[in-house]
Design an enzyme around this catalytic site. Structure first.
Site, PDB file in Angstrom:
ATOM      1  N   LYS A  46      15.220   5.602   0.751  1.00  0.00           N
ATOM      2  CA  LYS A  46      15.144   4.399   1.785  1.00  0.00           C
ATOM      3  C   LYS A  46      15.693   5.080   3.115  1.00  0.00           C
ATOM      4  O   LYS A  46      16.878   5.710   2.833  1.00  0.00           O
ATOM      5  CB  LYS A  46      15.773   3.157   1.128  1.00  0.00           C
ATOM      6  CG  LYS A  46      15.589   2.089   2.001  1.00  0.00           C
ATOM      7  CD  LYS A  46      14.407   1.370   2.584  1.00  0.00           C
ATOM      8  CE  LYS A  46      14.515   0.355   3.471  1.00  0.00           C
ATOM      9  NZ  LYS A  46      13.242  -0.078   4.170  1.00  0.00           N
ATOM     10  N   ASN A  70       5.231  -5.468   6.160  1.00  0.00           N
ATOM     11  CA  ASN A  70       6.793  -5.701   5.834  1.00  0.00           C
ATOM     12  C   ASN A  70       7.900  -5.722   7.044  1.00  0.00           C
ATOM     13  O   ASN A  70       7.310  -5.327   8.008  1.00  0.00           O
ATOM     14  CB  ASN A  70       7.303  -4.583   5.123  1.00  0.00           C
ATOM     15  CG  ASN A  70       7.377  -3.208   5.929  1.00  0.00           C
ATOM     16  OD1 ASN A  70       8.937  -3.204   6.380  1.00  0.00           O
ATOM     17  ND2 ASN A  70       6.789  -2.446   6.182  1.00  0.00           N
ATOM     18  N   CYS A 130      11.473   3.146  12.939  1.00  0.00           N
ATOM     19  CA  CYS A 130      11.471   1.591  12.331  1.00  0.00           C
ATOM     20  C   CYS A 130      11.151   0.574  13.213  1.00  0.00           C
ATOM     21  O   CYS A 130      11.819   0.375  14.302  1.00  0.00           O
ATOM     22  CB  CYS A 130      12.755   1.657  11.795  1.00  0.00           C
ATOM     23  SG  CYS A 130      13.022  -0.170  11.086  1.00  0.00           S
ATOM     24  N   LYS A 164      10.206  11.276  11.124  1.00  0.00           N
ATOM     25  CA  LYS A 164       9.173  10.596  10.934  1.00  0.00           C
ATOM     26  C   LYS A 164       8.633   9.868  12.004  1.00  0.00           C
ATOM     27  O   LYS A 164       9.644   8.914  12.653  1.00  0.00           O
ATOM     28  CB  LYS A 164       9.579   9.565   9.861  1.00  0.00           C
ATOM     29  CG  LYS A 164       8.496   8.504   9.475  1.00  0.00           C
ATOM     30  CD  LYS A 164       8.272   8.356   8.144  1.00  0.00           C
ATOM     31  CE  LYS A 164       7.277   7.142   7.789  1.00  0.00           C
ATOM     32  NZ  LYS A 164       7.593   6.550   6.476  1.00  0.00           N
ATOM     33  N   GLY A 250      -2.086   5.037   3.923  1.00  0.00           N
ATOM     34  CA  GLY A 250      -3.494   4.743   3.220  1.00  0.00           C
ATOM     35  C   GLY A 250      -3.849   5.522   2.209  1.00  0.00           C
ATOM     36  O   GLY A 250      -4.824   5.555   1.565  1.00  0.00           O
TER      37      GLY A 250
END
Ligand code: DHB
Length: 312
Positions: A46, A70, A130, A164, A250
């Site tokens: 995480k 989320n 994020c 990311k 996905g």
């Protein structure tokens, strides 16, 4: 015919190209051990912050047949916890990756510096995307800021570093971001984080489905596969050859993973589907991918990686 799914990420060997995405069920020791014991090719944590966080109030995760939304708010045990676990994770004989998502550049630098002395961490995935911390914009949507962050984080010696990214939607944005990334010793790029600030609605209740931020949150699952594939493809074509692309978005079957690899991914992460199905998804998806490769007479992912064709 023997088929192998071996791959490498920034020179790190993996014995399959399928592992967990950062986010679902990778926060606690038990969850990370379960990933260790599973067919996941690596263990990715995480996203961690300087200090432990409880995250946003619940309900903060919701799924339906098409995917998930989320707004977790970065609940995690603090980066030191993930550093301390590293040695223990060695027993699973697979790479251990730590995701880092500091609330400030200073926090990121502190974490990266401390983590760089932990040998049993194989790579860092620096999260520039994020969408769920109020008041903290997604770094990856601010090009100048991203350049500044990469200038700083690349200044000192550290682990294999990947980033990311959030999904992009405009061709000029792919080019601008690739031009920035190509200036730095980044070894891999994970495409994509959730599509930020979507809205899912419960029509019976005439209400949003998650509590934080009036229901707005990051979208994952089937909803985002075409966007994820487009981002994998664009960055595969635009980034230096020595930067690996990790697909995320996905992927729930072997054929989804095949599509990501055809677009150029060196490995594919499972997020929403791992949350739904648990660790058994890794073995199932691996089997499905191998069956598909068998039908196509492919024995290694190199046989089709990046080879997506245009219509002549
Ligand atoms: C969270 C969500 C993300 O998409 C991310 O990249 C990091 C953290 C979260 O809400 O916990």
């Amino acid at each position: 015919m023997s088929i192998n799914l071996n791959t490498t990420i920034g020179g790190i060997a993996l014995n399959s190209c399928i592992y967990n995405a950062s986010g679902p069920k990778c926060t606690t020791k038990e969850e990370l051990e379960n990933i260790g014991k599973s067919f996941s090719a690596a263990i990715l944590t995480k996203s961690s912050t300087l200090e432990l966080r409880e995250g946003n109030p619940s309900p903060r995760y919701y799924e339906n047949d098409l995917g998930s939304i989320n707004s977790m708010g970065l609940p995690n045990k603090g980066y030191q916890f993930y550093a301390d676990l590293a040695k223990n994770m060695r027993q699973y004989n697979k790479p251990y990756f730590v995701s880092v998502a500091g609330l400030s550049l200073e926090n990121n630098l502190t974490m990266l510096q401390d983590l760089s002395s932990v040998d049993a961490i194989d790579a860092i995935e620096l999260n520039l995307s994020c969408p769920n911390v109020p008041g903290k914009p997604q770094t990856g949507y601010d090009f100048e800021r991203t350049q500044h962050v990469l200038d700083k984080v690349c200044q000192f010696d550290q682990h294999t570093l990947g980033i990311k990214l959030p999904p992009y939607f405009d061709l000029i944005h792919f080019r601008q971001m690739a031009e920035i990334i190509n200036q730095y010793p980044i070894k891999f790029v994970t495409c994509v984080n959730s599509i930020g600030n979507g809205l899912v609605i419960d029509i019976d209740q005439e209400q949003v489905v998650i509590k934080p931020k009036d229901g707005f949150g990051g979208i994952g699952g089937d909803y985002i596969k075409p966007t994820a594939l487009a981002n994998v493809r664009q960055f595969y074509l635009l980034l230096r050859d020595d930067i690996d692309i990790i697909g995320s978005g996905g992927a729930k079957t072997g054929s989804d993973v095949f599509e990501h690899i055809l677009c150029g991914a060196s490995a594919v992460q499972i997020g929403t589907q791992y949350m739904k199905e648990g660790t058994s998804c890794f073995e199932r998806i691996e089997k499905e991918l191998k069956n598909l490769m068998l039908q196509k007479n492919y024995t290694s992912i190199k046989d089709f990686q990046g080879k997506l064709q245009s219509i002549k």
